[in-house]
Design a protein around this motif. Sequence first.
Motif, PDB file in Angstrom:
ATOM      1  N   HIS A   1      24.442  -5.616   0.490  1.00 34.31           N
ATOM      2  CA  HIS A   1      24.217  -7.041   0.179  1.00 34.31           C
ATOM      3  C   HIS A   1      24.250  -7.243  -1.333  1.00 34.31           C
ATOM      4  CE1 HIS A   1      22.955  -7.753   4.387  1.00 34.31           C
ATOM      5  NE2 HIS A   1      22.689  -6.462   4.295  1.00 34.31           N
ATOM      6  N   ALA A   2      23.880  -6.200  -2.066  1.00 37.27           N
ATOM      7  CA  ALA A   2      24.043  -6.201  -3.518  1.00 37.27           C
ATOM      8  C   ALA A   2      24.850  -4.968  -3.896  1.00 37.27           C
ATOM      9  CB  ALA A   2      22.689  -6.155  -4.207  1.00 37.27           C
TER      10      ALA A   2
ATOM     11  N   GLU B   1       0.877  -1.178   0.000  1.00 40.61           N
ATOM     12  CA  GLU B   1       0.000   0.000   0.000  1.00 40.61           C
ATOM     13  C   GLU B   1       0.906   1.217   0.000  1.00 40.61           C
ATOM     14  OE1 GLU B   1      -2.463  -0.172   3.534  1.00 40.61           O
ATOM     15  OE2 GLU B   1      -2.664  -2.339   3.146  1.00 40.61           O
ATOM     16  N   ARG B   2       0.408   2.294  -0.556  1.00 40.91           N
ATOM     17  CA  ARG B   2       1.261   3.481  -0.704  1.00 40.91           C
ATOM     18  C   ARG B   2       1.821   3.915   0.651  1.00 40.91           C
ATOM     19  NH1 ARG B   2       0.525   9.397  -1.575  1.00 40.91           N
ATOM     20  NH2 ARG B   2       2.338   9.948  -2.834  1.00 40.91           N
ATOM     21  N   GLY B   3       3.157   3.961   0.727  1.00 44.25           N
ATOM     22  CA  GLY B   3       3.796   4.449   1.951  1.00 44.25           C
ATOM     23  C   GLY B   3       3.935   3.387   3.032  1.00 44.25           C
ATOM     24  N   ARG B   4       3.343   2.212   2.857  1.00 43.30           N
ATOM     25  CA  ARG B   4       3.513   1.151   3.875  1.00 43.30           C
ATOM     26  C   ARG B   4       4.497   0.112   3.336  1.00 43.30           C
ATOM     27  NH1 ARG B   4       1.888  -3.845   5.188  1.00 43.30           N
ATOM     28  NH2 ARG B   4       0.200  -4.076   3.655  1.00 43.30           N
ATOM     29  N   PHE B   5       5.698   0.144   3.859  1.00 41.68           N
ATOM     30  CA  PHE B   5       6.718  -0.802   3.402  1.00 41.68           C
ATOM     31  C   PHE B   5       6.663  -2.053   4.257  1.00 41.68           C
ATOM     32  CE2 PHE B   5       8.049   3.003   1.324  1.00 41.68           C
ATOM     33  CZ  PHE B   5       8.591   2.555   0.144  1.00 41.68           C
ATOM     34  N   ASP B   6       6.770  -3.192   3.608  1.00 44.43           N
ATOM     35  CA  ASP B   6       6.682  -4.470   4.291  1.00 44.43           C
ATOM     36  C   ASP B   6       8.107  -4.925   4.636  1.00 44.43           C
ATOM     37  OD1 ASP B   6       6.575  -7.145   4.958  1.00 44.43           O
ATOM     38  OD2 ASP B   6       4.891  -7.556   3.620  1.00 44.43           O
ATOM     39  N   GLU B   7       8.460  -4.793   5.904  1.00 41.49           N
ATOM     40  CA  GLU B   7       9.839  -5.107   6.309  1.00 41.49           C
ATOM     41  C   GLU B   7      10.170  -6.577   6.092  1.00 41.49           C
ATOM     42  OE1 GLU B   7      12.207  -3.009   6.929  1.00 41.49           O
ATOM     43  OE2 GLU B   7      10.871  -1.272   6.905  1.00 41.49           O
ATOM     44  N   ALA B   8       9.164  -7.434   6.242  1.00 39.77           N
ATOM     45  CA  ALA B   8       9.422  -8.879   6.054  1.00 39.77           C
ATOM     46  C   ALA B   8       9.793  -9.151   4.598  1.00 39.77           C
ATOM     47  CB  ALA B   8       8.205  -9.697   6.467  1.00 39.77           C
ATOM     48  N   ALA B   9       9.147  -8.453   3.667  1.00 38.78           N
ATOM     49  CA  ALA B   9       9.482  -8.653   2.244  1.00 38.78           C
ATOM     50  C   ALA B   9      10.895  -8.135   1.968  1.00 38.78           C
ATOM     51  CB  ALA B   9       8.461  -7.946   1.358  1.00 38.78           C
ATOM     52  N   LEU B  10      11.227  -6.969   2.542  1.00 39.43           N
ATOM     53  CA  LEU B  10      12.589  -6.446   2.357  1.00 39.43           C
ATOM     54  C   LEU B  10      13.620  -7.397   2.963  1.00 39.43           C
ATOM     55  CD1 LEU B  10      11.948  -2.650   3.020  1.00 39.43           C
ATOM     56  CD2 LEU B  10      12.852  -3.639   0.897  1.00 39.43           C
ATOM     57  N   ASP B  11      13.285  -7.972   4.136  1.00 39.44           N
ATOM     58  CA  ASP B  11      14.201  -8.932   4.769  1.00 39.44           C
ATOM     59  C   ASP B  11      14.399 -10.146   3.860  1.00 39.44           C
ATOM     60  OD1 ASP B  11      14.404  -7.330   6.953  1.00 39.44           O
ATOM     61  OD2 ASP B  11      13.088  -8.542   8.239  1.00 39.44           O
ATOM     62  N   ARG B  12      13.309 -10.583   3.231  1.00 37.06           N
ATOM     63  CA  ARG B  12      13.422 -11.758   2.352  1.00 37.06           C
ATOM     64  C   ARG B  12      14.336 -11.439   1.165  1.00 37.06           C
ATOM     65  NH1 ARG B  12      14.762 -16.498   1.502  1.00 37.06           N
ATOM     66  NH2 ARG B  12      13.859 -17.577  -0.271  1.00 37.06           N
ATOM     67  N   TYR B  13      14.171 -10.256   0.573  1.00 37.36           N
ATOM     68  CA  TYR B  13      15.051  -9.912  -0.559  1.00 37.36           C
ATOM     69  C   TYR B  13      16.514  -9.800  -0.108  1.00 37.36           C
ATOM     70  CZ  TYR B  13      11.288  -9.371  -3.950  1.00 37.36           C
ATOM     71  OH  TYR B  13      10.260  -9.619  -4.802  1.00 37.36           O
ATOM     72  N   ARG B  14      16.717  -9.304   1.120  1.00 36.36           N
ATOM     73  CA  ARG B  14      18.086  -9.233   1.635  1.00 36.36           C
ATOM     74  C   ARG B  14      18.636 -10.650   1.803  1.00 36.36           C
ATOM     75  NH1 ARG B  14      17.162  -6.974   6.323  1.00 36.36           N
ATOM     76  NH2 ARG B  14      16.762  -4.921   5.462  1.00 36.36           N
ATOM     77  N   ALA B  15      17.801 -11.539   2.348  1.00 37.27           N
ATOM     78  CA  ALA B  15      18.236 -12.934   2.542  1.00 37.27           C
ATOM     79  C   ALA B  15      18.511 -13.587   1.181  1.00 37.27           C
ATOM     80  CB  ALA B  15      17.159 -13.711   3.293  1.00 37.27           C
ATOM     81  N   ILE B  16      17.726 -13.222   0.173  1.00 31.59           N
ATOM     82  CA  ILE B  16      17.940 -13.782  -1.174  1.00 31.59           C
ATOM     83  C   ILE B  16      19.316 -13.335  -1.697  1.00 31.59           C
ATOM     84  CG2 ILE B  16      17.158 -13.512  -3.584  1.00 31.59           C
ATOM     85  CD1 ILE B  16      14.275 -13.858  -2.570  1.00 31.59           C
ATOM     86  N   CYS B  17      19.626 -12.059  -1.534  1.00 33.07           N
ATOM     87  CA  CYS B  17      20.955 -11.577  -1.982  1.00 33.07           C
ATOM     88  C   CYS B  17      22.058 -12.311  -1.223  1.00 33.07           C
ATOM     89  CB  CYS B  17      21.094 -10.072  -1.758  1.00 33.07           C
ATOM     90  SG  CYS B  17      20.056  -9.118  -2.858  1.00 33.07           S
ATOM     91  N   ASP B  18      21.871 -12.484   0.084  1.00 33.45           N
ATOM     92  CA  ASP B  18      22.906 -13.155   0.878  1.00 33.45           C
ATOM     93  C   ASP B  18      23.037 -14.627   0.481  1.00 33.45           C
ATOM     94  OD1 ASP B  18      23.380 -10.791   2.115  1.00 33.45           O
ATOM     95  OD2 ASP B  18      22.306 -11.276   3.972  1.00 33.45           O
ATOM     96  N   ALA B  19      21.897 -15.239   0.167  1.00 29.25           N
ATOM     97  CA  ALA B  19      21.933 -16.662  -0.228  1.00 29.25           C
ATOM     98  C   ALA B  19      22.657 -16.810  -1.566  1.00 29.25           C
ATOM     99  CB  ALA B  19      20.523 -17.226  -0.328  1.00 29.25           C
ATOM    100  N   ALA B  20      22.461 -15.843  -2.455  1.00 28.20           N
ATOM    101  CA  ALA B  20      23.176 -15.888  -3.736  1.00 28.20           C
ATOM    102  C   ALA B  20      24.674 -15.843  -3.452  1.00 28.20           C
ATOM    103  CB  ALA B  20      22.755 -14.716  -4.624  1.00 28.20           C
ATOM    104  N   ALA B  21      25.081 -14.887  -2.622  1.00 29.70           N
ATOM    105  CA  ALA B  21      26.509 -14.754  -2.312  1.00 29.70           C
ATOM    106  C   ALA B  21      27.040 -16.026  -1.656  1.00 29.70           C
ATOM    107  CB  ALA B  21      26.729 -13.539  -1.412  1.00 29.70           C
TER     108      ALA B  21
END
Length: 425
Positions: free
Chosen positions: A153-154, A85-105
Amino acid sequence: MWEGLLPSQPIRFPADFAWGVASSAFQAEGGDVPNDWVEWARRGEVPPNPGNGFWERAEEDFRRVAGLGVRHYRLSVEWSRVEPERGRFDEAALDRYRAICDAAAAAGLVPWVNLFHFTHPCWFAARGGFLEPANHGDFLRYAERVGRALSPHARHWHSQNESMIYVFGAYLVAEMPPGLRDGEAAVAMTRTVLELHARTYGILKAIDARNRVATIEVYMDWHPEDPADAGNVRAVEHLDRWYNGAYLDALATGVLALPGREPVEIQGLAGALDAYGLNYYNATRIGPSGVASWSERAGAPVDAMGRLVHPAGLERGLLRVARALPGTPILVTENGCPTTDEDFRIRYLAAHLAALERARRAGAPVEGWFHWTAVDNYEWRHGFSDARFGLFGFDPRTLERTPKKSAHWLQSVISRGILDPADLP
Ligand code: FCB
């Protein structure tokens, strides 16, 4: 059919050549995310997208891909997951993308993160999307938020994927949401995507000067259907000037000079490019009978989406970019083909790697090549069909992955650093 398209001599790749695979968030993750493509599928415009399970299985996919000797993985962030939703950032989704970058590395892969690969959150589309200049700040706020969450992380970033195809597809030929056929909107959007690239570049660099930021365009190798028809030739020249020429010149000079329009300077654009991503699939013919795939050869091989195999377009595109953007490193950020025939895929890849090599020998600074894609995924207008681009297939019930013959072939090319015509089917 393939005669003259395949390499006749072994090709040796430099030891530091970057071998990668490319994917996009929505195509691989799918699911019931609040974006405009899900909405389009609900309206019956495109097939629905259950995804291939990447969101949950990124870690294992990275291990599989790394097992082929690939060292780079291009992925994107789904804006509607991160900001549902506009202006509501989902921290869990951001954490998942961070974990994805770390898993790639952790798997030995360098993640390359792209911020825009065609989809918008529904709230953004409902407010008028990018056509409304007042909304541009929404994208930039999202870019900054993701930039802060994923740096360092990226380190490799793409501001956009195929922004000109997005401009044409969404605003000129109604093949992507919002589905407009409006030349003026397409002109305005050409400027907008360049402005957004320049500003995203600035944001990512301000977050960390070590970020390497590029944009990605698919090279469209346009040809007139009837080269003897001056009107047809002129129309194709106009299109090419808009799509390829003016776009590349704008990246080089910071000034967008569309045919028949006053040149406009785009703030911050000159020099806002650390590398250029070139995608390539096939050539296109325009003329009295419409738009179709093109090759000068009678009986050229045809893929599962009806496209003729034409590797010379890749060579031409790479040389053109090298001329337009001297000194800018180039990566082929997507190349591959839709097929269920593995011999076809291997030949297609060999033919295009040979074209890449010709361009390199002629001076184009091509640093790497990303195969589209790792695991079969959703192909925008074709959904999950025979338009399968993956090196791995998957079982739709269990989502279990299986390497294809092309995966083994590519593994042997990468491990030896040599593409040997003797190994071709
Ligand atoms: C490109 C798109 C990518 C994928 C391939 C097959 O144009 O960037 O998302 O669909 O085509």
